[in-house]
Motif scaffolding. Structure first.
Motif, PDB file in Angstrom:
ATOM      1  N   ASP A 190      27.974 -13.869   8.264  1.00 52.29           N
ATOM      2  CA  ASP A 190      27.336 -12.547   8.222  1.00 52.29           C
ATOM      3  C   ASP A 190      25.996 -12.569   7.490  1.00 52.29           C
ATOM      4  N   GLY A 191      25.429 -13.752   7.292  1.00 55.49           N
ATOM      5  CA  GLY A 191      24.135 -13.845   6.606  1.00 55.49           C
ATOM      6  C   GLY A 191      24.292 -13.686   5.101  1.00 55.49           C
ATOM      7  N   GLY A 192      23.170 -13.426   4.422  1.00 56.15           N
ATOM      8  CA  GLY A 192      23.212 -13.196   2.976  1.00 56.15           C
ATOM      9  C   GLY A 192      22.760 -14.374   2.137  1.00 56.15           C
ATOM     10  N   PRO A 212      21.908  -0.830   6.408  1.00 58.14           N
ATOM     11  CA  PRO A 212      20.516  -0.393   6.636  1.00 58.14           C
ATOM     12  C   PRO A 212      19.537  -1.461   6.141  1.00 58.14           C
ATOM     13  N   LEU A 213      20.051  -2.352   5.220  1.00 56.66           N
ATOM     14  CA  LEU A 213      19.226  -3.453   4.713  1.00 56.66           C
ATOM     15  C   LEU A 213      19.977  -4.745   5.013  1.00 56.66           C
ATOM     16  N   ASP A 214      19.400  -5.637   5.763  1.00 53.90           N
ATOM     17  CA  ASP A 214      20.055  -6.928   6.050  1.00 53.90           C
ATOM     18  C   ASP A 214      19.418  -8.030   5.213  1.00 53.90           C
ATOM     19  N   GLY A 255      15.200  -9.247   1.988  1.00 53.79           N
ATOM     20  CA  GLY A 255      15.869  -8.426   2.992  1.00 53.79           C
ATOM     21  C   GLY A 255      14.872  -7.755   3.917  1.00 53.79           C
ATOM     22  N   PHE A 256      15.403  -7.114   4.970  1.00 61.14           N
ATOM     23  CA  PHE A 256      14.538  -6.309   5.845  1.00 61.14           C
ATOM     24  C   PHE A 256      15.278  -5.049   6.278  1.00 61.14           C
ATOM     25  N   GLU A 257      14.512  -3.960   6.375  1.00 59.85           N
ATOM     26  CA  GLU A 257      15.100  -2.669   6.739  1.00 59.85           C
ATOM     27  C   GLU A 257      14.687  -2.223   8.131  1.00 59.85           C
ATOM     28  N   GLU A 258      13.834  -3.001   8.763  1.00 57.06           N
ATOM     29  CA  GLU A 258      13.464  -2.742  10.165  1.00 57.06           C
ATOM     30  C   GLU A 258      13.185  -4.082  10.823  1.00 57.06           C
ATOM     31  N   ASN A 259      13.402  -4.141  12.128  1.00 55.20           N
ATOM     32  CA  ASN A 259      13.071  -5.370  12.854  1.00 55.20           C
ATOM     33  C   ASN A 259      11.565  -5.473  13.007  1.00 55.20           C
ATOM     34  N   GLY A 260      11.076  -6.721  13.101  1.00 51.58           N
ATOM     35  CA  GLY A 260       9.638  -6.899  13.278  1.00 51.58           C
ATOM     36  C   GLY A 260       9.203  -8.298  12.913  1.00 51.58           C
TER      37      GLY A 260
END
Ligand SMILES: NC(=O)c1ccc[n+]([C@@H]2O[C@H](COP(=O)([O-])OP(=O)(O)OC[C@H]3O[C@@H](n4cnc5c(N)ncnc54)[C@H](OP(=O)(O)O)[C@@H]3O)[C@@H](O)[C@H]2O)c1
Length: 327
Positions: free
Chosen positions: A90-92, A56-58, A5-10
């Motif tokens: 929706d991903g996952g 908040p976590l994708d 997962g990621f909690e911020e873009n980058g």
């Protein structure tokens, strides 16, 4: 369960292994124990922030293969243990378990034979997209000539073969580098051109007539030049912005004056507004895989924990065929 997962873009480094609760299948959904997750350019863009910040976590991953682990209410035609390929709007998918709408769970046991889980890991986003762009957006007709950009990649390599299966006469491709041209020849192109000078190459190859259909997931100058290689009543079907150029502002008069059309495809919109069409396209394309008319070329299988490495390669444009994560 374990997931990426990621909690911020980058950059790829924002992808990290996380422990999260197993998801539950709601009404009309299935829970799948993931075997393989396909890696797609859309997930690179998701991580970079092109579709907004994580909340908040994708957990990225729009396609996967595996076995049905549980059925939500009102699901018919599937049973626990069935092997399936799932499209995940929706991903996952980068996870041990994923929840998919049951109508986007494609059975791997087809009337033409069973598709293996490895192949199936790279089909559920790629195939409905390639089929939908050609049959839906571009309205491909038997005898049409087709030009496909970024043809060595996941959607591109499938689209080339589906175009043939749908009756395309001539199929040309473009790629960003010469080593990819060599690789892409295995998909049965009449010719593969470097993208930087495809305009002249296509005009020469077609005796100046141009092509009936162009598939463009790249955007920017490639999209503009694609309009220039259309034969009368030709269609540019666009479905991506891989080069991440700013959007184009185009005058409409040249479409009228040159008998051209521009048409778009986005699987997310089809999944919301025409889900049965998406399922029909997905099943039709899977039959082509089961019959051997379409080959999904899995070139790389990395462990789930190496998702960042797969993203790094794809973001740099160094991937060919399909990359999978083994869960
Ligand atoms: N609209 C939809 O519903 C939908 C659904 C799925 C995929 N797509 C789009 O279809 C395209 C292909 O997706 P895919 O997942 O199969 O990926 P892919 O083709 O396996 O990989 C992306 C390809 O984009 C090309 N590219 C062009 N400019 C690039 C740049 N500046 N940086 C990196 N790559 C660049 C590269 O090919 P070259 O080396 O040949 O340039 C690269 O191999 C993407 O644009 C994706 O967004 C759209």
């Amino acid at each position: 369960m374990r997931a990426i997962g990621f909690e911020e873009n980058g950059g790829p480094e924002v992808l990290r292994t996380v422990e999260v609760p197993n998801p539950d299948a709601g009404p009309g959904e299935v829970l799948v124990r993931v075997a393989y997750a396909g890696v797609n350019y859309a997930e690179v863009q998701h991580r970079l922030g092109d579709f907004g910040p994580p909340d908040p976590l994708d957990i990225p991953g729009m396609e996967a293969s595996g076995h049905v682990a549980a059925l939500g209410e009102n699901v018919s035609g599937l049973a626990v243990g069935d092997p399936v390929a799932v499209y995940l709007p929706d991903g996952g998918g980068y996870a041990e378990y994923a929840v998919a709408p049951a109508r986007f769970a494609f059975p791997l046991r087809t009337s033409l034979g069973e598709i293996d889980l490895r192949t199936a890991g790279g089909v559920a986003l790629v195939l409905p997209t390639a089929y939908g762009v050609l049959a839906g957006a571009a309205r491909l007709r038997p005898g049409d000539s087709v030009l496909i950009h970024a043809v060595a990649g996941g959607v591109g390599s499938a689209a080339a073969q589906i175009a043939r299966a749908l009756g395309a006469d001539t199929v040309y491709g473009t790629v960003g580098s010469s080593d990819k041209a060599e690789y892409a020849k295995r998909f049965g192109y009449d010719a593969v051109f470097p993208r930087e000078d495809f305009l002249g190459a296509v005009r020469d190859a077609t005796g100046g007539r141009g092509v009936d259909v162009v598939l463009d997931p790249v955007g920017g100058p490639t999209r503009l030049a694609s309009l220039e290689v259309l034969a009368p009543f030709g269609r540019v079907a666009f479905y991506g912005e891989a080069a991440r150029h700013p959007d184009l502002n185009l005058p409409l008069l040249p479409l009228w004056k040159n008998n051209r059309a521009l048409t778009g495809y986005t699987i997310g919109d089809v999944s919301r507004r025409a889900p049965d069409v998406l399922r029909t396209h997905g099943l039709a394309a899977l039959e082509l895989v089961a019959s051997g008319s379409v080959h999904i070329d899995v070139t790389d299988i990395l462990p789930l924990a190496a998702a960042a490495q797969a993203h790094e390669r794809m973001q740099a444009g160094r991937n060919v065929g399909k990359t999978l994560l083994a869960v």
